[in-house]
Design a protein around this motif. Structure first.
Motif, PDB file in Angstrom:
ATOM      1  N   SER A 125       0.825  -1.199   0.000  1.00  0.00           N
ATOM      2  CA  SER A 125       0.000   0.000   0.000  1.00  0.00           C
ATOM      3  C   SER A 125       0.859   1.248   0.000  1.00  0.00           C
ATOM      4  O   SER A 125       1.985   1.248   0.513  1.00  0.00           O
ATOM      5  CB  SER A 125      -0.940   0.027   1.220  1.00  0.00           C
ATOM      6  N   VAL A 126       0.293   2.326  -0.551  1.00  0.00           N
ATOM      7  CA  VAL A 126       0.937   3.638  -0.560  1.00  0.00           C
ATOM      8  C   VAL A 126      -0.016   4.639   0.091  1.00  0.00           C
ATOM      9  O   VAL A 126      -1.167   4.759  -0.337  1.00  0.00           O
ATOM     10  CB  VAL A 126       1.278   4.073  -1.999  1.00  0.00           C
ATOM     11  N   PRO A 127       0.425   5.357   1.127  1.00  0.00           N
ATOM     12  CA  PRO A 127      -0.441   6.360   1.750  1.00  0.00           C
ATOM     13  C   PRO A 127      -0.666   7.553   0.821  1.00  0.00           C
ATOM     14  O   PRO A 127       0.219   7.953   0.062  1.00  0.00           O
ATOM     15  CB  PRO A 127       0.339   6.784   3.002  1.00  0.00           C
ATOM     16  N   VAL A 128      -1.861   8.125   0.901  1.00  0.00           N
ATOM     17  CA  VAL A 128      -2.219   9.285   0.088  1.00  0.00           C
ATOM     18  C   VAL A 128      -3.006  10.250   0.965  1.00  0.00           C
ATOM     19  O   VAL A 128      -3.939   9.842   1.656  1.00  0.00           O
ATOM     20  CB  VAL A 128      -3.078   8.891  -1.134  1.00  0.00           C
ATOM     21  N   LEU A 129      -2.619  11.513   0.947  1.00  0.00           N
ATOM     22  CA  LEU A 129      -3.382  12.548   1.636  1.00  0.00           C
ATOM     23  C   LEU A 129      -4.175  13.327   0.605  1.00  0.00           C
ATOM     24  O   LEU A 129      -3.608  13.900  -0.320  1.00  0.00           O
ATOM     25  CB  LEU A 129      -2.451  13.493   2.400  1.00  0.00           C
ATOM     26  N   ALA A 130      -5.504  13.334   0.737  1.00  0.00           N
ATOM     27  CA  ALA A 130      -6.364  14.061  -0.193  1.00  0.00           C
ATOM     28  C   ALA A 130      -7.226  15.022   0.596  1.00  0.00           C
ATOM     29  O   ALA A 130      -8.042  14.609   1.415  1.00  0.00           O
ATOM     30  CB  ALA A 130      -7.237  13.095  -0.981  1.00  0.00           C
ATOM     31  N   VAL A 131      -7.022  16.313   0.374  1.00  0.00           N
ATOM     32  CA  VAL A 131      -7.799  17.336   1.068  1.00  0.00           C
ATOM     33  C   VAL A 131      -8.097  18.492   0.122  1.00  0.00           C
ATOM     34  O   VAL A 131      -7.233  18.908  -0.645  1.00  0.00           O
ATOM     35  CB  VAL A 131      -7.048  17.880   2.307  1.00  0.00           C
ATOM     36  N   PRO A 132      -9.324  19.024   0.132  1.00  0.00           N
ATOM     37  CA  PRO A 132      -9.602  20.241  -0.624  1.00  0.00           C
ATOM     38  C   PRO A 132      -9.060  21.442   0.139  1.00  0.00           C
ATOM     39  O   PRO A 132      -9.288  21.568   1.340  1.00  0.00           O
ATOM     40  CB  PRO A 132     -11.135  20.268  -0.704  1.00  0.00           C
ATOM     41  N   ILE A 133      -8.341  22.309  -0.536  1.00  0.00           N
ATOM     42  CA  ILE A 133      -7.770  23.449   0.188  1.00  0.00           C
ATOM     43  C   ILE A 133      -8.078  24.790  -0.449  1.00  0.00           C
ATOM     44  O   ILE A 133      -7.627  25.823   0.048  1.00  0.00           O
ATOM     45  CB  ILE A 133      -6.250  23.301   0.336  1.00  0.00           C
ATOM     46  N   SER A 134      -8.822  24.830  -1.550  1.00  0.00           N
ATOM     47  CA  SER A 134      -9.195  26.115  -2.143  1.00  0.00           C
ATOM     48  C   SER A 134     -10.373  25.907  -3.068  1.00  0.00           C
ATOM     49  O   SER A 134     -10.783  24.780  -3.339  1.00  0.00           O
ATOM     50  CB  SER A 134      -8.017  26.740  -2.909  1.00  0.00           C
ATOM     51  N   THR A 135     -10.946  27.000  -3.538  1.00  0.00           N
ATOM     52  CA  THR A 135     -12.010  26.953  -4.535  1.00  0.00           C
ATOM     53  C   THR A 135     -11.586  27.760  -5.742  1.00  0.00           C
ATOM     54  O   THR A 135     -10.816  28.711  -5.631  1.00  0.00           O
ATOM     55  CB  THR A 135     -13.324  27.527  -3.981  1.00  0.00           C
ATOM     56  N   LEU A 136     -12.097  27.357  -6.889  1.00  0.00           N
ATOM     57  CA  LEU A 136     -11.855  28.108  -8.115  1.00  0.00           C
ATOM     58  C   LEU A 136     -12.973  29.129  -8.295  1.00  0.00           C
ATOM     59  O   LEU A 136     -14.147  28.768  -8.309  1.00  0.00           O
ATOM     60  CB  LEU A 136     -11.798  27.165  -9.315  1.00  0.00           C
ATOM     61  N   LYS A 137     -12.627  30.373  -8.433  1.00  0.00           N
ATOM     62  CA  LYS A 137     -13.613  31.413  -8.613  1.00  0.00           C
ATOM     63  C   LYS A 137     -14.156  31.388 -10.044  1.00  0.00           C
ATOM     64  O   LYS A 137     -13.456  31.073 -10.988  1.00  0.00           O
ATOM     65  CB  LYS A 137     -13.009  32.788  -8.311  1.00  0.00           C
ATOM     66  N   MET A 138     -15.439  31.754 -10.172  1.00  0.00           N
ATOM     67  CA  MET A 138     -16.040  31.807 -11.488  1.00  0.00           C
ATOM     68  C   MET A 138     -15.427  32.935 -12.314  1.00  0.00           C
ATOM     69  O   MET A 138     -15.184  34.029 -11.818  1.00  0.00           O
ATOM     70  CB  MET A 138     -17.548  32.023 -11.357  1.00  0.00           C
ATOM     71  N   GLN A 139     -15.186  32.675 -13.591  1.00  0.00           N
ATOM     72  CA  GLN A 139     -14.668  33.708 -14.462  1.00  0.00           C
ATOM     73  C   GLN A 139     -15.723  34.791 -14.666  1.00  0.00           C
ATOM     74  O   GLN A 139     -16.906  34.490 -14.848  1.00  0.00           O
ATOM     75  CB  GLN A 139     -14.261  33.104 -15.805  1.00  0.00           C
ATOM     76  N   PRO A 140     -15.334  36.072 -14.627  1.00  0.00           N
ATOM     77  CA  PRO A 140     -16.325  37.164 -14.757  1.00  0.00           C
ATOM     78  C   PRO A 140     -17.172  37.053 -16.014  1.00  0.00           C
ATOM     79  O   PRO A 140     -18.385  37.297 -15.976  1.00  0.00           O
ATOM     80  CB  PRO A 140     -15.441  38.413 -14.771  1.00  0.00           C
ATOM     81  N   ALA A 141     -16.562  36.687 -17.141  1.00  0.00           N
ATOM     82  CA  ALA A 141     -17.328  36.600 -18.381  1.00  0.00           C
ATOM     83  C   ALA A 141     -18.409  35.526 -18.285  1.00  0.00           C
ATOM     84  O   ALA A 141     -19.555  35.730 -18.723  1.00  0.00           O
ATOM     85  CB  ALA A 141     -16.385  36.299 -19.551  1.00  0.00           C
ATOM     86  N   MET A 142     -18.060  34.367 -17.675  1.00  0.00           N
ATOM     87  CA  MET A 142     -19.053  33.313 -17.527  1.00  0.00           C
ATOM     88  C   MET A 142     -20.154  33.734 -16.567  1.00  0.00           C
ATOM     89  O   MET A 142     -21.350  33.484 -16.812  1.00  0.00           O
ATOM     90  CB  MET A 142     -18.387  32.028 -17.036  1.00  0.00           C
ATOM     91  N   GLY A 143     -19.775  34.385 -15.467  1.00  0.00           N
ATOM     92  CA  GLY A 143     -20.784  34.858 -14.528  1.00  0.00           C
ATOM     93  C   GLY A 143     -21.734  35.854 -15.155  1.00  0.00           C
ATOM     94  O   GLY A 143     -22.954  35.790 -14.938  1.00  0.00           O
ATOM     95  N   PHE A 144     -21.190  36.780 -15.961  1.00  0.00           N
ATOM     96  CA  PHE A 144     -22.041  37.762 -16.619  1.00  0.00           C
ATOM     97  C   PHE A 144     -22.976  37.083 -17.613  1.00  0.00           C
ATOM     98  O   PHE A 144     -24.180  37.396 -17.682  1.00  0.00           O
ATOM     99  CB  PHE A 144     -21.171  38.802 -17.327  1.00  0.00           C
ATOM    100  N   GLY A 145     -22.446  36.126 -18.393  1.00  0.00           N
ATOM    101  CA  GLY A 145     -23.280  35.420 -19.352  1.00  0.00           C
ATOM    102  C   GLY A 145     -24.381  34.620 -18.683  1.00  0.00           C
ATOM    103  O   GLY A 145     -25.533  34.621 -19.141  1.00  0.00           O
ATOM    104  N   LEU A 146     -24.061  33.944 -17.573  1.00  0.00           N
ATOM    105  CA  LEU A 146     -25.078  33.173 -16.857  1.00  0.00           C
ATOM    106  C   LEU A 146     -26.126  34.084 -16.232  1.00  0.00           C
ATOM    107  O   LEU A 146     -27.317  33.740 -16.180  1.00  0.00           O
ATOM    108  CB  LEU A 146     -24.414  32.312 -15.788  1.00  0.00           C
ATOM    109  N   ALA A 147     -25.702  35.251 -15.763  1.00  0.00           N
ATOM    110  CA  ALA A 147     -26.661  36.197 -15.193  1.00  0.00           C
ATOM    111  C   ALA A 147     -27.641  36.683 -16.262  1.00  0.00           C
ATOM    112  O   ALA A 147     -28.851  36.775 -16.020  1.00  0.00           O
ATOM    113  CB  ALA A 147     -25.918  37.371 -14.569  1.00  0.00           C
ATOM    114  N   LEU A 148     -27.121  36.995 -17.455  1.00  0.00           N
ATOM    115  CA  LEU A 148     -28.008  37.413 -18.539  1.00  0.00           C
ATOM    116  C   LEU A 148     -28.969  36.295 -18.920  1.00  0.00           C
ATOM    117  O   LEU A 148     -30.168  36.531 -19.160  1.00  0.00           O
ATOM    118  CB  LEU A 148     -27.182  37.841 -19.749  1.00  0.00           C
TER     119      LEU A 148
END
Length: 482
Positions: A125-148
């Motif tokens: 076996s090989v140990p693995v550490l898996a943890v979420p440590i950040s979020t990806l912010k939505m791109q402004p252009a995509m956010g604007f398009g989804l809002a429209l």
């Protein structure tokens, strides 16, 4: 608009460092399953749950098949593995296998390997550490398009409701009456109010969910370093250091459940900044929960950054980071027997070469590859020569291993303390591997290999510790990673 765009798209989380190494998430490990040798690279997923990609290069006895299984490193679930997946053998290179496993939750995991061959089936076996440590912010252009798009859908639905109330009961060709038009307008206004209320409440719900998820994103524990005379006091906090989170979403952290790794509760590297021209491998003592102390040896004055590796009882490893200024009038006790130091040339003097002269006349040599690229697995080979240029003959294990290595990016964004078997903490390896599969060091050779892959391009400084007789040597090398 901003709330609407946040409500319409869920942010994606990503994983960065693994095995508590700062800025280095991938796992590089060499394991032995009976007569089979597996050189393993595991790249934890960018989302949790997500798929960890696994690459294996085999040596030793030939294989007829290789299977992998993910399971927690400790706890009841570690005793009940799911069905294994078959790794795919490369048609061009029969010794190379690829595959993937699902990591369903953050924490300390292991990937179990079942190797089949003429000698039968063996596991490791090989140990693995898996943890979420950040979020990806939505791109402004995509956010604007989804809002429209969301606004268009709301207006369209309101228009459909108004038309239904105004004209649903009319026969074809008959115009709407003023009364039905007013009813349509009232219905459209009510529909708009209901939908905007739904969007508002949905955004409120999403903000709570986002804050709750942010509470699960991994951040290193808050650690402070203070100096009184020559006594270093390293204190580890018990709450997540992110004070931006509401109190109900901040997690309590343990700081009193550490287990020994190579016989020490903490491996502390102290590196002088910004020139990295002084480095120490130290081992403070835990005197109270979350409180490590020691009397520092003679250290050149300056600003030092600390990287401290610890392992919790459940197998979860962490790297503590802190910094402190060492004054010129610090007392000068001798270096402890298991500690090590080096004073290489400063970074501004240029790249260090593949041969490093040690204070006692010995020389450490790095058989460096001609070119080193990021995100590529290597086995870096180092040799220790005596003053006559011959391989050292009086080798001894250093903290139970043939050597220790620290790979540190010069901007401080990457730190990885590794061993000849790989980048996993030895305490985790012992938890993942049955004791009858563990090997004890025999005769120590004057050469050692470290599996590792640099995560990003740039300049790195490498610190290698090997021991001969009663002397712990620290060789220092530079790598320019493409």
């Amino acid at each position: 608009m901003k709330r609407l765009s946040l409500f319409l798209l869920i942010l994606t989380c990503c994983v960065l460092p693994a095995h508590a190494h700062v800025g280095s998430k991938d796992v590089f490990q060499t394991v032995h399953a009976g007569p089979y040798t597996l050189n393993v690279t595991i790249r934890p997923p960018n989302v949790i749950p997500g798929i960890a990609t696994v690459e294996v290069r085999t040596s030793g006895a030939p294989l007829t098949g290789l299977h992998i299984t993910p399971l927690p490193l400790t706890g009841e679930a570690s005793k009940h593995p799911p069905a294994s997946d078959t790794m795919k053998q490369s048609p061009d290179d029969p010794a190379f296998y690829t595959g993937g496993v699902w990591i369903m939750a953050s924490g300390a995991w292991q990937v179990r390997f079942e190797a089949d061959g003429p000698s039968g089936r063996e596991t490791s076996s090989v140990p693995v550490l898996a943890v979420p440590i950040s979020t990806l912010k939505m791109q402004p252009a995509m956010g604007f398009g989804l809002a429209l798009l969301g606004l268009f859908l709301i207006v369209s639905m309101a228009g459909a409701v108004a038309a239904a109330i105004r004209e649903a009961r009319l026969r074809p060709g008959i115009p709407a009456t003023p009364v039905s038009r007013r009813r349509g307008l009232y219905a459209m206004a009510a529909a708009l109010a209901i939908m905007f209320a739904a969007v508002y409440l949905g955004a409120k719900w999403w903000n709570v969910e986002a804050a709750s998820y942010a509470g699960n994103i991994y951040t290193p524990p808050a650690t402070s370093a203070t100096l009184t005379g020559d006594q270093l006091d390293l204190k580890v906090g018990t709450w997540d250091p992110d004070t931006k989170l509401p109190a109900r979403f901040r997690r309590h952290r343990g700081n009193d459940d550490y287990i020994p790794d190579h016989g020490k509760l903490i491996h502390l590297y102290a590196i002088r900044e910004p020139e990295m021209d002084a480095a120490f491998h130290l081992h403070p003592t835990l005197v109270a929960p979350g409180d490590f102390r020691m009397n520092l040896p003679a250290m050149p004055p300056g600003h030092y950054r600390f990287y401290g590796d610890v392992v919790h009882a459940n197998g979860f490893p962490e790297t503590l980071t802190a910094s402190v200024d060492i004054p010129t009038n610090l007392p000068t006790p001798p270096l402890a027997v298991d500690d090590a130091q080096a004073t290489p040339a400063p970074l501004s003097a240029g790249l260090l070469g593949p041969s490093y002269k040690l204070p006692d006349g010995y020389t450490m040599v790095w058989d460096a590859p001609a070119n080193i690229t990021a995100s590529t697995a290597y086995s870096f080979h180092f040799r220790l020569l005596d003053p006559d240029g011959h391989p050292a003959t009086d080798m001894q294990p250093y903290l139970g291993m043939a050597g220790h290595a620290a790979f540190v990016k010069t901007d401080g964004s990457v730190f990885a303390h590794t061993h000849p078997d790989g980048s996993a903490a030895m305490a985790d390896v012992m938890l993942a591997t049955p004791m009858n599969a563990m090997t004890t060091p025999g005769r120590i050779a004057p050469a050692v290999d470290f599996p590792y892959g640099f995560p990003t391009p740039g300049r790195y400084r490498i610190f290698i510790q090997m021991k001969h007789a009663s002397t712990v040597e620290t060789g220092v090398f530079d790598a320019q990673v493409q």
